[in-house]
Each structure stands twice: as C-alpha cells, then as structure tokens.
Design a protein around this motif. Sequence first.
Motif, PDB file in Angstrom:
ATOM      1  N   THR A  21       0.833  -1.201   0.000  1.00  0.00           N
ATOM      2  CA  THR A  21       0.000   0.000   0.000  1.00  0.00           C
ATOM      3  C   THR A  21       0.871   1.257   0.000  1.00  0.00           C
ATOM      4  O   THR A  21       0.509   2.272  -0.597  1.00  0.00           O
ATOM      5  N   ALA A  22       2.032   1.193   0.662  1.00  0.00           N
ATOM      6  CA  ALA A  22       2.966   2.324   0.635  1.00  0.00           C
ATOM      7  C   ALA A  22       3.479   2.557  -0.779  1.00  0.00           C
ATOM      8  O   ALA A  22       3.657   3.705  -1.218  1.00  0.00           O
ATOM      9  N   THR A  23       3.710   1.472  -1.499  1.00  0.00           N
ATOM     10  CA  THR A  23       4.165   1.595  -2.881  1.00  0.00           C
ATOM     11  C   THR A  23       3.059   2.155  -3.768  1.00  0.00           C
ATOM     12  O   THR A  23       3.307   2.988  -4.659  1.00  0.00           O
ATOM     13  N   MET A  24       1.821   1.744  -3.539  1.00  0.00           N
ATOM     14  CA  MET A  24       0.697   2.290  -4.298  1.00  0.00           C
ATOM     15  C   MET A  24       0.553   3.791  -4.046  1.00  0.00           C
ATOM     16  O   MET A  24       0.330   4.580  -4.981  1.00  0.00           O
ATOM     17  N   VAL A  25       0.700   4.213  -2.785  1.00  0.00           N
ATOM     18  CA  VAL A  25       0.631   5.634  -2.455  1.00  0.00           C
ATOM     19  C   VAL A  25       1.751   6.393  -3.158  1.00  0.00           C
ATOM     20  O   VAL A  25       1.540   7.481  -3.705  1.00  0.00           O
ATOM     21  N   ALA A  26       2.954   5.825  -3.143  1.00  0.00           N
ATOM     22  CA  ALA A  26       4.059   6.467  -3.849  1.00  0.00           C
ATOM     23  C   ALA A  26       3.775   6.553  -5.340  1.00  0.00           C
ATOM     24  O   ALA A  26       4.179   7.514  -6.008  1.00  0.00           O
ATOM     25  N   GLY A  27       3.067   5.555  -5.879  1.00  0.00           N
ATOM     26  CA  GLY A  27       2.657   5.619  -7.279  1.00  0.00           C
ATOM     27  C   GLY A  27       1.747   6.811  -7.546  1.00  0.00           C
ATOM     28  O   GLY A  27       1.848   7.468  -8.583  1.00  0.00           O
ATOM     29  N   GLN A  28       0.858   7.111  -6.597  1.00  0.00           N
ATOM     30  CA  GLN A  28       0.021   8.307  -6.741  1.00  0.00           C
ATOM     31  C   GLN A  28       0.859   9.578  -6.655  1.00  0.00           C
ATOM     32  O   GLN A  28       0.570  10.568  -7.328  1.00  0.00           O
ATOM     33  N   ARG A  29       1.916   9.558  -5.831  1.00  0.00           N
ATOM     34  CA  ARG A  29       2.805  10.719  -5.792  1.00  0.00           C
ATOM     35  C   ARG A  29       3.498  10.922  -7.138  1.00  0.00           C
ATOM     36  O   ARG A  29       3.757  12.058  -7.547  1.00  0.00           O
TER      37      ARG A  29
END
Length: 302
Positions: A21-29
């Motif tokens: 989920t942290a990687t998905m959030v970074a993808g949104q960044r």
Amino acid sequence: MDRTSRSPGDSWDLASSVGATATMVAGQRVLAHREGLIDDPFAEPLVRAVGVDFVNRILDGEVAFEDVDPSFTVRLAAESMAVRTRFFDQLFLDAAAAGVRQAVILAAGLDARSYRLPWPQGTVVYEVDQPEVIAFKTRTLAGLGAAPRVTHRVVAVDLREDWPKALRDNGFDPSQPTAWIAEGLLIYLPSDAQDKLFDAITTLSAPGSRLATERVHDVATFVGGRPREITDKMRELGSTIDMEQLVFTGERTNVVDHLGGLGWTVTEIDARAAHADNGFEFPDNELTASFGDLSYVSAVLG
C-alpha cells in the motif's frame, strides 16, 4: 468487529501486505509530480525499483483508473495525493520556520522528504520503519546518487517494538521540540496501538513540538460494499492488495480527542475543505463516498 487477517509480529516488504500500500501511495505521488502538483522526483525511481507490476502498469498507462471505476481519473488521483502531500510537507515547513530542528517520519515507507524538502541547517530528520523497508529505500536512493538534504538518521525498527528507545539510541533528543508526521498509518494499527503511539509521541515531545496525521472517521468503510467491488476489480487487473485484510476496523479512539487530552492544541480540516484550500474541487462520487470521511489533523504541544 475487526475482520483483518493481520497477525501479531507479521512483517512485509514494499511489494507485499502493508508495504504494497505504501508503494501504491508512492505511485500516486508519481502522478501528482507528473501533473506538476508536487515536486517529488524520487517517487518514480523508487516505485520502479520496488517492481510491483500492477503499479508500474498504471504508471505506464496500461491500466487506467477508469478501468477500476469510471468516476476516477489520473487527475483526481493526482489532486488527492497533492492535497495529502502538501499537508504533511507544510507541517515540516511550518515547524522549521518556528525554529524546530528535529523531525521524525513514522512508518516512512517510500517517503523522500529528507531528500527533497528545503531543510534549515542544523536539522536532524529521523525515519522510522521496518528494517527491510529502510534498507531498500536507503540502498535504492544511494544507487541513484541521491543524497539527503539534511542530517538523516534511519531507525530500523517495527513500531510494535520499543521504537522510542531505538529513536533515542540514534541520537534523538526528547528535550528539543520535534516535528512528527504519521501519514497513512493509523488504519493499519489496532485502536490500542494507535493510542499508545500518540502517548509515546507525547512523552518524547518537548513544548513547541508539532504533529500531523489523518483521521478516517470510520475504518469499517473499507470493508464490503463498493470498496469490495473495487478491490475485486483491481485484483482482476493484477493487484494483490486487499484493504479488508490489512486494516483494523474495530472501534477506535478519536485521535483529535485523544491528542487534546494529552495537552496538544489540535486543528482538524476535512478532505473537502482541504481540496478547496488547494484550489481543487472535491470529487462528489460514489467512489469517494464509499471510503468514508477523512480529515487532516495537525497539533502543537503547549
């Protein structure tokens, strides 16, 4: 009733469980950076290095947000992440302007603020996360030739362990005011662990310390209904993330009330107002409604 499949002592890397989920959030960044809404040049190389196929396919345009939900778009994802990122950035910037020279990023994940924010001279930033997560990010950024813009100390410890001791052992000074952020963290903690986290932060904080976090008004909105449909659709497209199995949905303390009781002066702004403050229109659609209300919380210790 709590329906999570999490277990005491469970662990993860950035491609699995909570780490994904942290990687998905970074993808949104990455998307927010591409749209020119934030400045985070490190988000994309970090996400690419993790190698989560579903996230990389989103970045490559092979999976569109509209494939998951017709009401969602790249621009809406970027704006939502810009609101969130700017809020937590501002906490550090305001604290620095007030003379705070010690900062802590809890559950740091792929956060690159140590590398991209204009930290004043003499500031020390501590990043706390699981050892494998810390090691991966540090190694990857070093491989990119990136260097922190601040005195940077990583604290490789699980927040379920004695992280205050690990922080102090790495040079943290509880007698000095500190700027803390707990971004995107609380829904992955049981209620008692959430309370203990803020109790520990308060114990470690001198007057003048600052804190930013979020409040999801009802974590149970991540379970069933439209969120379940979206999760299933994402899995059809290649995602391995199942939020129902990762969040703790039992009753929890209102973080605003809890911090107030600990002596913090608390300010809360809901997502709609935060969008407006950033010049964005809050998306009124079923997808937004299905995930419940979100507020951004900041506090100063008197």
